[in-house]
Scaffold this motif. Structure first.
Motif, PDB file in Angstrom:
ATOM      1  N   ASN A   1       1.010  -1.287  -0.315  1.00  0.00           N
ATOM      2  CA  ASN A   1      -0.073   0.148   0.246  1.00  0.00           C
ATOM      3  C   ASN A   1       0.467   1.315  -0.179  1.00  0.00           C
ATOM      4  O   ASN A   1       0.648   2.430   0.685  1.00  0.00           O
ATOM      5  CB  ASN A   1      -0.903   0.301   1.296  1.00  0.00           C
ATOM      6  N   GLU A   2       1.623   1.501  -0.697  1.00  0.00           N
ATOM      7  CA  GLU A   2       2.957   1.999  -0.935  1.00  0.00           C
ATOM      8  C   GLU A   2       3.403   2.821   0.334  1.00  0.00           C
ATOM      9  O   GLU A   2       3.739   4.183   0.530  1.00  0.00           O
ATOM     10  CB  GLU A   2       1.999   3.421  -1.631  1.00  0.00           C
ATOM     11  N   HIS A   3       3.526   1.619   1.405  1.00  0.00           N
ATOM     12  CA  HIS A   3       4.441   2.058   2.422  1.00  0.00           C
ATOM     13  C   HIS A   3       5.540   1.010   2.031  1.00  0.00           C
ATOM     14  O   HIS A   3       6.131   0.017   2.162  1.00  0.00           O
ATOM     15  CB  HIS A   3       3.609   1.298   3.303  1.00  0.00           C
ATOM     16  N   LEU A   4       6.667   1.302   2.606  1.00  0.00           N
ATOM     17  CA  LEU A   4       9.024   0.273   2.368  1.00  0.00           C
ATOM     18  C   LEU A   4       8.766  -0.172   3.635  1.00  0.00           C
ATOM     19  O   LEU A   4       8.702   0.723   5.021  1.00  0.00           O
ATOM     20  CB  LEU A   4       9.259   1.774   2.262  1.00  0.00           C
ATOM     21  N   ILE A   5       8.351  -1.641   3.332  1.00  0.00           N
ATOM     22  CA  ILE A   5       8.889  -2.305   5.575  1.00  0.00           C
ATOM     23  C   ILE A   5       9.960  -2.995   5.269  1.00  0.00           C
ATOM     24  O   ILE A   5      10.222  -3.630   3.588  1.00  0.00           O
ATOM     25  CB  ILE A   5       8.083  -2.660   5.254  1.00  0.00           C
ATOM     26  N   TYR A   6      10.744  -2.376   5.989  1.00  0.00           N
ATOM     27  CA  TYR A   6      12.024  -3.877   5.950  1.00  0.00           C
ATOM     28  C   TYR A   6      11.295  -4.613   7.300  1.00  0.00           C
ATOM     29  O   TYR A   6      11.490  -3.470   8.799  1.00  0.00           O
ATOM     30  CB  TYR A   6      12.796  -2.424   6.463  1.00  0.00           C
ATOM     31  N   ALA A   7      11.896  -5.855   7.236  1.00  0.00           N
ATOM     32  CA  ALA A   7      11.445  -6.318   8.505  1.00  0.00           C
ATOM     33  C   ALA A   7       9.819  -6.522   9.156  1.00  0.00           C
ATOM     34  O   ALA A   7       9.578  -5.735   8.568  1.00  0.00           O
ATOM     35  CB  ALA A   7      12.608  -6.072   9.579  1.00  0.00           C
ATOM     36  N   SER A   8       9.896  -7.606  10.000  1.00  0.00           N
ATOM     37  CA  SER A   8       8.906  -7.565  10.702  1.00  0.00           C
ATOM     38  C   SER A   8       8.190  -6.777  11.738  1.00  0.00           C
ATOM     39  O   SER A   8       9.455  -6.464  12.415  1.00  0.00           O
ATOM     40  CB  SER A   8       8.293  -8.988  11.017  1.00  0.00           C
ATOM     41  N   PRO A   9       7.050  -6.623  12.305  1.00  0.00           N
ATOM     42  CA  PRO A   9       7.422  -5.630  14.205  1.00  0.00           C
ATOM     43  C   PRO A   9       7.763  -6.240  14.810  1.00  0.00           C
ATOM     44  O   PRO A   9       8.324  -5.130  15.895  1.00  0.00           O
ATOM     45  CB  PRO A   9       5.759  -5.498  13.234  1.00  0.00           C
ATOM     46  N   ASP A  10       8.194  -7.087  14.613  1.00  0.00           N
ATOM     47  CA  ASP A  10       8.461  -7.397  16.227  1.00  0.00           C
ATOM     48  C   ASP A  10       9.487  -8.076  15.621  1.00  0.00           C
ATOM     49  O   ASP A  10      10.408  -8.157  17.047  1.00  0.00           O
ATOM     50  CB  ASP A  10       8.000  -9.447  16.430  1.00  0.00           C
ATOM     51  N   HIS A  11      10.652  -7.490  14.875  1.00  0.00           N
ATOM     52  CA  HIS A  11      11.685  -7.899  14.997  1.00  0.00           C
ATOM     53  C   HIS A  11      12.642  -6.132  14.817  1.00  0.00           C
ATOM     54  O   HIS A  11      12.355  -4.960  14.654  1.00  0.00           O
ATOM     55  CB  HIS A  11      11.972  -7.640  13.396  1.00  0.00           C
ATOM     56  N   ALA A  12      14.115  -6.076  15.284  1.00  0.00           N
ATOM     57  CA  ALA A  12      14.266  -5.105  16.190  1.00  0.00           C
ATOM     58  C   ALA A  12      14.669  -4.147  14.773  1.00  0.00           C
ATOM     59  O   ALA A  12      14.574  -3.002  15.399  1.00  0.00           O
ATOM     60  CB  ALA A  12      15.547  -5.432  16.979  1.00  0.00           C
ATOM     61  N   GLU A  13      15.273  -4.914  14.137  1.00  0.00           N
ATOM     62  CA  GLU A  13      15.399  -3.109  12.615  1.00  0.00           C
ATOM     63  C   GLU A  13      14.425  -3.054  12.005  1.00  0.00           C
ATOM     64  O   GLU A  13      14.812  -2.452  11.191  1.00  0.00           O
ATOM     65  CB  GLU A  13      16.581  -4.062  11.956  1.00  0.00           C
ATOM     66  N   TYR A  14      12.959  -3.470  13.294  1.00  0.00           N
ATOM     67  CA  TYR A  14      12.071  -2.907  11.501  1.00  0.00           C
ATOM     68  C   TYR A  14      11.837  -1.513  11.376  1.00  0.00           C
ATOM     69  O   TYR A  14      11.788  -0.607  12.047  1.00  0.00           O
ATOM     70  CB  TYR A  14      11.207  -3.308  11.975  1.00  0.00           C
TER      71      TYR A  14
END
Length: 167
Positions: free
Chosen positions: A132-145
């Motif tokens: 949805n035009e949002h850039l995401i790195y890792a999952s929300p529970d990951h420290a580097e999210y």
């Protein structure tokens, strides 16, 4: 606004380079999960079109080795710029960018990539998704999210992965 080029073929990357070169931030991000072929794609682009390819994890970690923790925080942006300037080309390909997300460096990876893309066209890999035009790195529970709203970059996505899951 996020612009998108779909397809993991060298010709798509060449198209992305041409499009990105017209943006304020001349940045194209190849966005896909680990193991989806980003490195092979950049290697093919390097072979076919001669653009320099930098392994950011390897090269940046070498430059950071002799620095104190404080020096690393203060100099990472300059060192990344130095890596790109060394190739002395208008366009540079960056692979293995995970070090930019290292929490000990306390950096904003997208901001770093945008900064170096003001003076040259940069195509970098991004282990994540575009939703949805949002850039995401890792999952929300990951420290580097990381989760970014619409940003000024060109998104390069594979379209459909094996198994039919769309990005």
């Amino acid at each position: 606004m996020v612009q998108t080029v779909t397809g993991f073929e060298p010709e798509n990357i060449l198209e992305a380079i041409e499009q990105a070169s017209k943006l304020y931030y001349r940045l194209g991000l190849i966005i896909a999960p680990t193991g989806s072929g980003k490195t092979g794609l950049l290697q093919a682009v390097q072979e076919q079109y001669g653009f320099p390819l930098v392994n950011v994890n390897l090269e940046l970690s070498r430059l950071l080795l002799d620095l104190t923790e404080r020096q690393r925080l203060l100099q990472i942006s300059r060192l990344l710029e130095h890596l790109c300037a060394q190739v002395d080309r208008e366009t540079v390909l960056l692979d293995n960018t995970e070090i930019l997300f290292d929490q000990s460096l306390k950096q904003d990876p997208l901001h770093l990539l945008q900064g170096i893309s003001r003076n040259r066209t940069v195509v970098a890999t991004w282990n994540g998704t575009l939703e949805n035009e949002h850039l995401i790195y890792a999952s929300p529970d990951h420290a580097e999210y990381r989760h970014y709203p619409n940003q000024d970059f060109l998104a390069i996505t594979p379209g459909v992965f094996q198994g039919g899951t769309s990005v």
